[in-house]
Design a protein around this motif. Structure first.
Motif: not given
Length: 405
Positions: A245-261
């Motif tokens: 939500e924070l990044l979307s509000e800031a205007g980021i263009d593409l969010i890639e989802i992954s997971g883990g470390t």
């Protein structure tokens, strides 16, 4: 109904030719001066002809004193600018976008090749595989050092834009520095960079703002973000949703989802319950929830192997881009084969040694070896010996350490 063939317009107006993307993979194909090599560039020339809408490079480091792997490309100034231009030009005369994933490893830097490790807090890494468990305790970053790293992200992005790349992706997943700041397990700071989620998220938001300030409104900026860290006390799914939500509000263009470390490598293993196996995509449950809270384009990576599943995922409109990584190393023409429906399955079976400690490394270095083959003009080798890959990698580490003395 949305299809894999459809174009995608990002928030800043950039258009991707289709919904197929190569997700970032470690290439480890630089040299002792950390510039793009002909072998690396040739691999991207090969992928540029794959028919995919987007290629995202393996992580490029913003600081030569903080390396994730021995042969990372580093962009901290213009000393290799002509080579960067050549790399950016690898997609010329195609409809493919080439973005660079930019990164700082933090405590996840290889202690075999880095004299000092820096992190949000002085908490050592406890991991397996190539990022081995270490007793080396990282130094907690000072406020001034944090500000310097933020500035470096922006400088690197600006240089890459000038060199001709189509965009950048912040590596905010898999336990690297941005991910460390987000995690209450790795970040126990009590100042304005730690504590509440808002304070832990401050670093990634400042990185985004600095990059945007230096590259302007028309240059795409994406991020690779964890759905969760899958470890007790780590970055949770609820935290991740809020950061989206924070990044979307800031205007980021593409969010890639992954997971883990590397301490809990879900990006390699995923959620293996039966329903996930059948749907292939490791983090599909998460992205359904993410779609409900953001209109920012979403890219999902991890597990896609059959074209029918990819098509169904895009048609659902829960995600906008299908991310593929390892299949690109073995099927370098994969985009065209998907779009032309000339191949329906892109399953990969890695060769292993049978030694558990070594085979954890194979999840990365066996595919690096396949990328090197592509860059040398060779075909992928599905029978490539895991032992030869392992010993070649040990030799690479040894040779690199000699050059650093």
């Amino acid at each position: 109904m949305t299809t894999l063939q459809d174009q995608l317009t990002l928030p800043n107006g950039t258009v991707l030719a289709n919904r197929i993307a190569k997700s970032a993979m470690s290439e480890n194909l630089s040299n002792k001066t950390h510039e793009p090599t002909p072998v690396l560039i040739n691999a991207y020339k090969k992928w540029a002809k794959s028919g995919s809408g987007l290629l995202i490079t393996g992580n490029v480091m913003i600081d030569s004193k903080a390396l994730g792997e021995p042969m990372n490309v580093v962009v901290e100034d213009k000393r290799h600018f002509e080579k960067l231009q050549e790399w950016a030009n690898s997609v010329q005369e195609t409809n493919t976008q080439l973005w660079v994933q930019i990164n700082h490893p933090g405590r996840q830097a290889m202690d075999q090749i880095n004299n000092v490790l820096k992190a949000p807090s002085a908490i050592p890494l406890k991991s397996k595989g190539r990022k081995k468990a270490t007793t080396k305790i990282p130094e907690a970053l000072t406020h001034e050092e944090i500000e310097d790293i933020i500035k470096r992200f922006g400088t690197t992005a600006a240089i890459l834009k000038e060199a001709g790349f189509g965009g950048v992706q912040i590596h905010g997943a898999h336990g690297y520095l941005v991910s460390q700041f987000l995690s209450p397990y790795a970040n126990v700071r009590e100042d304005d960079w730690g504590g509440s989620l808002e304070k832990r998220a401050r670093f990634v938001l400042e990185v985004y703002k600095e990059i945007r300030k230096q590259v302007g409104p028309d240059f795409p900026i994406g991020i690779k973000l964890n759905s969760a860290h899958f470890q007790k006390g780590g970055f949770s799914e609820e935290d991740s949703m809020k950061v989206i939500e924070l990044l979307s509000e800031a205007g980021i263009d593409l969010i890639e989802i992954s997971g883990g470390t590397y301490e809990a490598p879900a990006m390699m293993m995923g959620n293996r319950k039966q329903s996930t196996k059948e749907r292939e995509a490791y983090f599909i449950d998460y992205i359904e929830k993410a779609r409900a809270i953001t209109k920012t384009p979403l890219m999902l990576t991890g597990g896609f192997r059959t074209v029918s599943v990819m098509q169904e995922a895009i048609a659902s409109e829960e995600l906008d881009v299908v991310g593929l990584a390892r299949p690109f190393t073995l099927f370098p023409n994969i985009g065209n084969e998907i779009l032309e429906e000339s191949r329906s399955n892109f399953g990969v079976n890695i060769n292993k040694t049978g030694v558990k400690g070594i085979d954890g490394m194979m999840n990365i270095i066996w595919y690096e070896a396949q990328i090197k083959r592509l860059g040398l003009g060779k075909k992928p080798n599905l029978k490539l010996s895991a032992w030869s890959v392992f010993f070649n990698y040990l030799f690479l580490i040894f040779k690199f350490k000699l050059t650093r003395k």
